[in-house]
Enzyme design. Structure first.
Site, mmCIF file in Angstrom:
data_model
loop_
_atom_site.group_PDB
_atom_site.id
_atom_site.type_symbol
_atom_site.label_atom_id
_atom_site.label_comp_id
_atom_site.label_asym_id
_atom_site.label_seq_id
_atom_site.Cartn_x
_atom_site.Cartn_y
_atom_site.Cartn_z
ATOM 1 N N CYS A 194 11.294 52.540 -32.700
ATOM 2 C CA CYS A 194 12.487 52.280 -33.476
ATOM 3 C C CYS A 194 12.204 51.177 -34.460
ATOM 4 O O CYS A 194 11.606 50.179 -34.124
ATOM 5 C CB CYS A 194 13.592 51.808 -32.565
ATOM 6 S SG CYS A 194 14.796 50.870 -33.465
ATOM 7 N N VAL A 195 12.595 51.365 -35.664
ATOM 8 C CA VAL A 195 12.500 50.239 -36.603
ATOM 9 C C VAL A 195 13.829 50.063 -37.310
ATOM 10 O O VAL A 195 14.568 50.976 -37.467
ATOM 11 C CB VAL A 195 11.385 50.425 -37.652
ATOM 12 C CG1 VAL A 195 10.050 50.091 -37.053
ATOM 13 C CG2 VAL A 195 11.391 51.821 -38.197
#
Lengths: 111, 537, 332, 134
Positions: A110-111
């Site tokens: 996840c960014v």
């Protein structure tokens, strides 16, 4: 840029050993990378790698684990459609290790 | 790079003794597993960042552009003129040290340069040497020093060891906010091409494709389609989300992590189920498909460029207002920056819940509502049929995200929701929640894998509080309203507190929500059987 | 290192005044010229620094929120620590400036056995800080009796309160003891807490020693080496009426000149140093702003248009993929 | 130099300036009356040797301490004799010793005390001598 040598040819890789150019990939090279990861490629392993490459071609990103699980379940039977099975194939993590062998960039969580 | 293998008991032996030698005489040591890879030039080129070049943090030579000192000092002068916070925070610190042990990175590393006061002094010393009379005359006695390559390395190393969580600023008697200083520090490193890959990659992707993960439009729809299938499996109901639909009442924007990374995907399923059950007239957008903003971790300008999509898309689609998903830094940006950057949003209407008629009076100008505000209002008005006992196997605690806690003040809404969708809720110790909450350890684009030691050390303080409630009250679920939390706390919990899973609040909502015409639920949103319902399938 | 250097500096300053007055007979310099100069530097320097801060805008609304925001009507807002009105901010700032609200929150984080983090009370810094600043203020106000002909009632009341224990003669001032104790504590914590020692610069010790020197000479002057106070007031009145009388300077003990010179040093040093936090605390944007950024648009004076990747460009990049996925497009 | 939030900042600085300088504004141009304590009482005039119990310098600096000590020895210890630095004896009594000579409280005590805003508590217990208006 670091490189990896295989059969007298230099391949660009990133800091974590992932191929930089998707087109550099070949089955032989995949075999070679697998060996450096202590993995003996079997049909089951190839099934994963092939799916990853197909998915990447279509979506420009490695699939989520749950998509991979479902897909492998479809192809190889429901008893194999689970994360545990994938981890047996790729102890270093189906995302990270299998992507490396499949010549895909390192997956981002996840960014 | 060697694999990171240290065990928790090794990592938690922390030496808090500062070195004998003064900090100015102790050069920075760039340690493996504590930093992220350098940004790739092509990623910086996409958005036009200057001085993109190949370099490696652990190389001696960083291949700095010519006249880099001048570039940095001029950049500093420019920032001092643009931000009162910067100028003020350079001047008024008395070094009382109240901030020191408030920083999760200091607590987890013991490295004195991770005390917010000292991290700021790294920059302040150069400021004094170049911009103040006392510093120019008295030099080291006034705490001034020159800008050298080593100083620059120190800046880079420590400004990418700060997650801009603002916990220090809560305790500072002058409200000095290390986040502001780190932002300035990162602005400066970006002038000479010293970004990190984990930030530059998502920024480039977000600019070109609309979201950090680089999900192309058809990838987004296929991913959501996949969730829709799972929801049907679980509830027997097929939900029908729409994309880029003009004329919808509400535009929904969430961090892209929710679309493609576990356990955020379950939170996304929760949104889909909730909106379907309400019959909400809303649309997703593939163009404005990112609520988060990694640009915020580079430069102000970049953050604004990435953020601009949200209003632009709302205008294009002609929606009335915008609803935002669960995310941390996204909400700092939306709450404190968006309207200033890209407003006024006069093409939108003041948000009103179509279900309860509640006017969201706290967002009459920005016109963007947090989903926790939206859902809490629904529950308060009895608009949702909930079955909290479905979450009875969970003992839940809530992690306040730094940005929603200290850059907004969203504290009660998520707690209210959790208390209504779960029967077992337990707070962590007082000094680790609400405005005193600890960072997950991996915010501001530091959630890569090569800096795992840094992340786990940074996550120690949060994990420690979870461990406390895990051991004393049997807490087994850490709820939160942040996409980065969902990804990074999972790693942190697996390492520090095995047995605790991480979930977004709307995953819990999705589980408890009784939908009209649903079949008897036997599985939760993770497609795992509810306890006691294992055999029913 | 920094401590010794600073101590030497303050000792040297005291010595300069001592020699200057006792050997050099420079009473006029130390009693009139330097005080005027120091005050001038203080006032202009202070204003310059504040105006310099003021010349940088606050582009964004960035309060650090400590408590529940204004939200739905049934959710209780923390109107002071997370203010949505100017009134809330005024209260927040008043608590900050007068009672050091933020420092009151201070905690001590410690790693106990089994790698458990514990958070303990840590109110000493707050207490010493508050004691120091308030006693300093009281002492300043008390000193007004030297500068005003008809000393006003509030000043006399403060003086009366400060000495209400009626110990000794001249009456003992509590603020004298408090400031000495507080400053000593603030110094000792810099020496004995390893982290605080590590961050301390000479610029942190110097004002502490200077203030210690000022308070110390003041106390000595009152209780031990007495000076002609009536004469001191006559000098002071001459100074504030801009009509100093050189003749009056002769009869006053040298300790007065040391005291005064150290004060002048403090005043002149003030605008060059961290002591500017006195003005800065009022300008801190994380504390003095209303948390209403979604309610009321804040305008950034240097906001400028930026390049964005427009929807049109995006659709051009992905039109075929969008159409295949059934996503509506603007141009077929 | 452009100023942001100029109104508030200027207002703050004006307050600052006033607080720092108001003693100047109160006094500028004024001629300040100086205290002139008088010792020309009839009782002093009558004295052969016009000397206080101790030297003038000592009395100026230490009278408060001396009176405090006298209070302690007379009231608390019942000791009513004071021997000065030259060996001469005096009766310890504010009313009968000090004020006997310095019968002009207003011109002698109050002159300086008022000037310095000192408020001795002698007269909380003692009765101030009646003064003839001269």
């Amino acid at each position: 840029m670091p490189t990896m040598e295989f059969q007298g040819k230099q391949y660009e890789i990133d800091e974590d050993g992932y191929l930089v150019n998707l087109d550099d990939w070949s089955k032989e090279l995949a075999d070679h990378i697998a060996k450096t990861e202590d993995i003996q490629m079997t049909d089951a392993h190839w099934e994963v790698v092939n799916f990853l490459r197909d998915y990447y071609q279509k979506y420009q990103i490695a699939p989520m684990i749950k998509i991979l699980v479902k897909e492998i379940g479809k192809v190889m039977g429901p008893e194999k459609g689970n994360t545990k099975y994938l981890y047996e194939l790729y102890p270093g993590g189906p995302a990270k290790q299998a992507c490396k062998i499949a010549g895909l960039p390192k997956p981002t969580g996840c960014v | 790079m060697a694999k990171f293998t240290a065990k928790p008991d090794e990592l938690s032996k922390i030496d808090f003794k500062p070195p004998k030698k003064g900090w100015m005489d102790t050069p920075v040591e760039i340690k493996e597993h504590m930093f992220c890879h350098a940004a790739k030039p092509k990623e910086l080129d996409v958005v036009g960042f200057p001085n993109a070049h190949e370099w490696r943090p652990n190389d001696e030579d960083w291949k700095l552009p010519e006249n880099w000192e001048k570039t940095l000092l001029e950049g500093m002068r420019d920032l001092l003129g643009k931000y009162r916070s910067f100028r003020l925070f350079m001047d008024i610190c008395v070094r009382c040290g109240a901030c020191a042990d408030k920083c999760h990175f200091f607590i987890g590393t013991g490295d004195p340069k991770n005390m917010p006061v000292l991290r700021a002094e790294l920059l302040r010393s150069v400021y004094r040497g170049n911009f103040t009379l006392a510093g120019k005359i008295l030099r080291k006695i006034a705490g001034a020093r020159d800008l050298t390559a080593n100083v620059l390395k120190e800046w880079w190393y420590y400004f990418y060891q700060c997650t801009e969580c603002r916990r220090c600023s809560v305790f500072c008697p002058y409200g000095i906010d290390q986040a502001e200083i780190t932002m300035m520090g990162r602005e400066l490193t970006n002038l000479i091409g010293l970004n990190i890959g984990w930030i530059a990659g998502p920024v480039a992707a977000c600019y070109m494709k609309g979201n950090h993960l680089g999900l192309e439009p058809h990838t987004i729809t296929s991913s959501i389609e996949f969730f829709v299938d799972d929801i049907e499996t679980i509830t027997g109901i097929r939900v029908n989300p729409t994309f880029n639909r003009k004329g919808a009442e509400i535009l929904f924007v969430t961090p892209s992590g929710d679309l493609f990374a576990n356990p955020g995907t379950y939170t996304a399923m929760g949104y889909l189920m909730l909106f379907h059950e309400l019959g909400l007239d809303y649309t997703w957008s593939t163009y404005a498909s990112e609520g988060g903003n990694f640009g915020f971790f580079t430069t102000n300008e970049m953050a604004k460029r990435l953020n601009a999509k949200i209003y632009a898309e709302a205008k294009r689609l002609g929606v009335k207002w915008i609803l935002g998903g669960e995310c941390g830094h996204m909400w700092r940006v939306i709450h404190q920056y968006m309207d200033t950057w890209n407003g006024p949003a006069d093409f939108l209407e003041e948000p009103v819940s179509p279900i309860t008629g509640t006017k969201f009076e706290n967002t009459t100008s920005a016109k963007m509502v947090h989903i926790a505000e939206f859902t809490a209002d629904l529950i308060k008005h009895g608009k949702l049929k909930l079955e909290p006992s479905r979450n009875d196997h969970l003992k839940v605690t809530f992690h306040d995200s730094c940005n929603t806690a200290r850059g907004m003040g969203l504290l009660e809404e998520p707690r209210y929701i959790i208390r209504n969708v779960c029967n077992h809720f337990q707070e962590m110790p007082e000094d680790t929640i609400r405005e005193k909450t600890f960072c997950c350890g991996s915010g501001t684009g530091l959630n890569a894998s090569e800096n795992m030691e840094l992340r786990l050390r940074g996550g120690l303080a949060r994990a420690n509080a979870v461990k406390h409630v895990h051991e004393h009250y049997g807490v087994n679920l850490l709820a939160n309203v942040c996409a980065i939390d969902r990804a990074t706390l999972t790693t942190s919990m697996d390492y520090w507190v095995p047995g605790v899973t991480v979930a977004g609040v709307h995953e819990l909502v999705g589980n408890a929500l009784v939908m009209k015409g649903e079949k008897e639920r036997t599985q939760d949103l993770r497609l795992e059987p509810f306890p006691g319902k294992e055999g029913n399938e | 290192m920094g401590a010794i250097l600073s101590l030497c500096a303050v000792a040297a300053l005291a010595l300069i005044a001592f020699i200057g007055v006792s050997a050099g007979h420079l009473q006029y310099l130390f009693g009139v010229i330097i005080p005027y100069a120091a005050l001038l530097i203080f006032i202009t320097g202070f204003m310059y620094r504040v105006l310099k801060w003021g010349s940088s805008p606050v582009p964004f609304c960035i309060p650090t929120t400590c408590g529940q925001e204004k939200s739905l009507p049934w959710i209780k807002q923390n109107k002071i620590d997370n203010p949505s009105t100017t009134f809330g901010v005024v209260v927040r700032m008043a608590l900050e400036v007068l009672l050091f609200r933020s420092l009151f929150r201070n905690l001590k984080t410690q790693m106990s056995e089994g790698a458990k983090l514990v958070y303990g009370e840590a109110k000493w810094l707050w207490l010493a800080g508050l004691a120091f600043h308030w006693s300093f203020l009281i002492i300043l106000v008390r000193h007004l009796r030297f500068f005003i002909q008809q000393v006003p009632l509030p000043v006399r009341m403060i003086e009366g309160l400060d000495s209400f224990m009626q110990i000794g003669a001249p009456l003992f001032y509590m603020s004298d003891a408090v400031i000495l104790l507080a400053v000593t504590y603030l110094f000792l914590r810099r020496v004995f807490i390893p982290q605080v020692r590590y961050i301390s610069l000479p610029a942190d010790y110097f004002p502490l020693f200077l203030i210690l020197g000022i308070a110390g000479t003041g106390v000595l002057m009152r209780y031990v080496f007495k000076v002609n106070v009536v004469g001191v007031k006559e000098v002071a009145m001459g100074v504030v009426s801009l009509n100093p009388d050189p003749k009056l300077l002769e009869g006053i003990g040298v300790i007065f000149y040391i005291h005064l010179f150290l004060i002048c040093c403090l005043f002149a040093y003030f605008p060059l140093s961290k002591l500017m936090h006195m003005g800065g605390v009022f300008l801190s944007p994380t504390r003095n702003m209303v948390n209403n950024s979604r309610m009321k648009r804040r305008v950034n004076p240097w906001n400028y248009p930026v390049h964005i990747h427009t929807y049109e460009e995006y659709e051009n990049d992905f039109r075929e993929k969008m159409k295949t996925a059934g996503i509506p497009v603007e141009k077929e | 130099m452009k100023l942001y939030d100029g109104g508030k900042i200027i207002a703050g600085l004006i307050i600052f300036f006033f607080l720092v300088t108001f003693p100047f504004f109160l006094n500028i141009g004024k001629v300040n009356a100086k205290p002139e304590p008088k010792i020309d009482t009839p009782e002093i005039q009558k004295l052969a040797e016009k000397k206080c119990i101790e030297s003038k310098a000592f009395m100026r600096a230490e009278h408060m301490k001396l009176l405090n000590d006298w209070r302690d020895s007379a009231v608390r210890n019942g000791e009513r004799t004071y021997v000065n630095s030259k060996g001469k004896e005096f009766t310890i009594s504010l009313q009968n010793t000090c004020m006997h000579c310095h019968s002009n409280k207003k011109k002698f005590c109050d002159e300086c005390h008022t000037y310095m805003a000192v408020n001795p508590y002698c007269w909380n217990c003692h009765i101030a001598p009646k003064e003839k208006e001269s």
